[in-house]
Design an enzyme around this catalytic site. Structure first.
Site, short mmCIF file in Angstrom:
data_model
loop_
_atom_site.label_atom_id
_atom_site.label_comp_id
_atom_site.label_asym_id
_atom_site.label_seq_id
_atom_site.Cartn_x
_atom_site.Cartn_y
_atom_site.Cartn_z
N ARG A 1 16.29 -12.12 -31.04
CA ARG A 1 15.20 -13.03 -32.49
C ARG A 1 15.72 -13.74 -33.28
NH1 ARG A 1 12.05 -9.15 -33.80
NH2 ARG A 1 10.76 -9.16 -32.60
N TYR A 2 16.75 -13.42 -34.32
CA TYR A 2 17.65 -13.72 -35.10
C TYR A 2 19.02 -13.61 -34.15
CZ TYR A 2 14.84 -10.94 -38.06
OH TYR A 2 13.43 -10.99 -39.00
N ARG B 1 22.32 -11.44 -34.46
CA ARG B 1 21.67 -10.05 -33.89
C ARG B 1 21.07 -9.63 -32.27
NH1 ARG B 1 20.19 -11.34 -38.77
NH2 ARG B 1 18.28 -10.05 -39.51
N CYS C 1 12.59 9.03 -25.85
CA CYS C 1 12.45 8.84 -27.10
C CYS C 1 12.43 11.13 -27.32
CB CYS C 1 11.57 8.98 -27.75
SG CYS C 1 11.30 7.65 -27.84
N CYS D 1 6.25 9.36 -31.13
CA CYS D 1 5.68 9.05 -32.64
C CYS D 1 4.44 8.75 -32.68
CB CYS D 1 6.27 8.15 -33.71
SG CYS D 1 8.21 8.75 -33.77
N CYS E 1 4.07 4.65 -33.76
CA CYS E 1 5.21 4.24 -32.76
C CYS E 1 5.33 2.57 -32.18
CB CYS E 1 6.42 4.72 -31.66
SG CYS E 1 7.35 3.47 -30.79
N ARG F 1 6.57 0.36 -30.98
CA ARG F 1 6.92 -0.03 -29.33
C ARG F 1 6.01 1.11 -28.44
NH1 ARG F 1 13.21 -0.70 -30.05
NH2 ARG F 1 12.36 -2.95 -30.85
N ASP G 1 3.13 -1.89 -38.25
CA ASP G 1 2.50 -3.16 -37.04
C ASP G 1 0.83 -3.03 -36.78
OD1 ASP G 1 5.44 -4.20 -37.82
OD2 ASP G 1 6.11 -2.87 -36.52
N ASP H 1 7.22 -7.09 -40.30
CA ASP H 1 7.50 -7.45 -39.33
C ASP H 1 6.35 -8.57 -39.10
OD1 ASP H 1 9.20 -8.29 -37.17
OD2 ASP H 1 9.38 -6.22 -38.17
N LYS I 1 11.22 -10.52 -39.85
CA LYS I 1 10.16 -9.87 -41.18
C LYS I 1 10.74 -10.47 -42.43
CE LYS I 1 13.05 -5.33 -39.41
NZ LYS I 1 13.78 -6.62 -37.79
C1 PLP Z 1 13.76 -5.52 -36.66
C2 PLP Z 1 14.99 -6.60 -36.46
C3 PLP Z 1 16.44 -6.82 -36.05
C4 PLP Z 1 17.18 -6.18 -37.07
O1 PLP Z 1 16.97 -6.82 -38.33
P1 PLP Z 1 17.47 -6.04 -39.79
O2 PLP Z 1 17.37 -7.47 -41.61
O3 PLP Z 1 18.69 -6.80 -39.73
O4 PLP Z 1 17.33 -4.70 -40.07
C5 PLP Z 1 16.95 -7.79 -34.90
N1 PLP Z 1 16.42 -7.76 -34.56
C6 PLP Z 1 15.11 -7.39 -33.97
C7 PLP Z 1 14.30 -8.19 -32.65
C8 PLP Z 1 14.21 -7.07 -35.06
O5 PLP Z 1 13.07 -6.68 -35.16
S1 SF4 Z 2 9.54 5.17 -33.84
FE1 SF4 Z 2 8.84 4.97 -31.25
S2 SF4 Z 2 11.17 4.49 -30.54
FE2 SF4 Z 2 11.24 5.49 -32.49
S3 SF4 Z 2 11.01 7.86 -31.89
FE3 SF4 Z 2 9.54 7.41 -32.55
S4 SF4 Z 2 8.74 6.84 -30.43
FE4 SF4 Z 2 10.56 7.13 -30.03
#
Ligand code: PLP
Ligand code: SF4
Length: 362
Positions: free
Chosen positions: A86-87, A90, A99, A103, A106, A108, A268, A305, A312
């Site tokens: 995305r960025y 990174r 996991c 959670c 979560c 995701r 989220d 996000d 973010k």
């Molecule tokens: C949150 C996130 C990051 C990390 O962002 P930081 O602000 O550096 O912690 C990198 N890539 C994606 C896709 C993200 O959702």
């Molecule tokens: S938040 Fe989601 S990815 Fe993170 S430990 Fe919990 S279940 Fe796993």
């Protein structure tokens, strides 16, 4: 008990749940929690903040039309399997979607519940090649799933593959292991991450009761290994939605674990989480209160996000109350509105006009 036994003797699936949890609720999303984390639950408290993170709740089935299967666009920004970019500088890499704990909150959740995708070297080949072919990528973030559920050998292999890519400078490991299964932090695990790269471990503590003596030992071992420790928490209704709880959490992260609070995430738009969301206005008021109570070292940044992969947004609160050319009005931590006049070289033009209550918020 070894960490493997702690996993086996914990909550392993919906079958282990108390029969009072209706079957359709228990089976909707994966269920798992290691024994030491379950032992933190106070059975006499119907609103226990640990139980609320791991025991399924009927409200998880209440999907709202505005909620999303891919709430922050991980898939929308995924050029190859097991990677999100995305960025520019990174990427996220998903070594496993499994996991140690599942959670309830979560973000995701749907990706985690899509099959049972674990670690394999083959599954990561394309993602590693992608990082190698993109010199703008400086940070690789292992996420998932929980990357510290890999074996020491798998982790050492992955670390070596990543550090062989010359433009990568930082390895980030986003994990709940230090919270829910701290005994997994063995000397072998600490050694597996050790190499050329600077390593930042980002844990996910949400409540001060999660900061146990075992978590402190794990944190100490990781710090002695030379790794930087940070935390991201999620602001959750009924779990940590008060300035008192978050103050306690952030202090103990720093004082007991040597772990810097990094982000406080707004929950989220994942499906079935409306009962856990806190209004943004309330979140801003809570972090505004923390500003006056905690030192800078202990302050997390409140972030949201954006859906669709927009990234973010730091939510504030804003301390700019107004502005007239070089005369700014700031709100101090005690709530006073204080003028500040910029003193600059005489020939510098004024940039930006006048404004009132810019940014606003809590
Ligand atoms: C949150 C996130 C990051 C990390 O962002 P930081 O602000 O550096 O912690 C990198 N890539 C994606 C896709 C993200 O959702
Ligand atoms: S938040 Fe989601 S990815 Fe993170 S430990 Fe919990 S279940 Fe796993």
């Amino acid at each position: 008990m070894s960490w493997k036994d702690q996993l086996k003797n914990g909550l392993r699936s919906a079958d282990d749940l108390d029969p009072s949890v209706p079957a359709e609720v228990a089976r909707a999303f994966k269920v798992r929690a290691p024994r030491p984390y379950l032992d933190l639950i106070d059975p006499t408290d119907p609103n226990d903040p640990i139980a609320a993170q791991v025991i399924p709740d009927a409200r998880e089935l209440d999907f709202r039309p505005e909620e999303l299967e891919d709430p922050i666009g991980d898939a929308a920004k995924s050029p190859v399997p097991r990677l999100t970019h995305r960025y520019p500088d990174r990427v996220l890499l998903y070594p496993t979607y499994q996991c140690a704990v599942y959670c309830r909150h979560c973000f995701r959740k749907e990706a985690i519940n899509d099959g049972n995708r674990g670690f394999s070297r083959a599954a990561l080949t394309t993602a590693l090649a992608y990082v190698g072919a993109h010199p703008e990528v400086r940070e690789v973030i292992l996420t998932g799933g929980d990357p510290l559920l890999l074996t020491d050998d798998q982790l050492a292999w992955l670390r070596a593959e990543i550090e062989a890519i010359p433009h990568v400078r930082l390895l980030r490991v986003h994990t709940r292991i230090p919270v829910v299964l701290p005994d997994r932090v063995t000397p072998g695990l600490v050694a597996a991450l050790d190499g050329r790269l600077t390593v930042v471990i980002v844990a996910h503590f949400n409540h001060p009761r999660e900061i146990t003596a075992s978590a402190a030992s794990a944190a100490r071992a990781l710090r002695k290994g030379g790794y930087v420790l940070m935390n991201q928490a999620v602001l959750l209704r009924g779990i940590n939605d008060s300035a008192d709880v978050l103050e306690d959490l952030c202090r103990e992260l720093v004082y007991s674990l040597g772990m810097i609070p990094y982000y406080l995430h707004h929950c989220d738009l994942t499906r079935g989480l409306s009962h856990l969301r806190v209004p943004i206005e309330e979140g801003l008021a809570i972090v505004g209160a923390l500003r006056g109570r905690l030192s800078g070292v202990c302050q997390p940044t409140y972030v949201l996000d954006l859906p669709g992969g927009g990234g973010k947004i730091p939510l504030g609160p804003s301390y700019v109350e107004g502005r007239e050319a070089h005369r700014w009005l700031f709100r101090s931590w005690e709530g006073a509105v204080v003028p500040y006049v910029e003193v600059l070289s005489a020939d510098l033009p004024v940039v930006g006009g006048s404004s009132q209550g810019q940014g606003g918020g809590g």
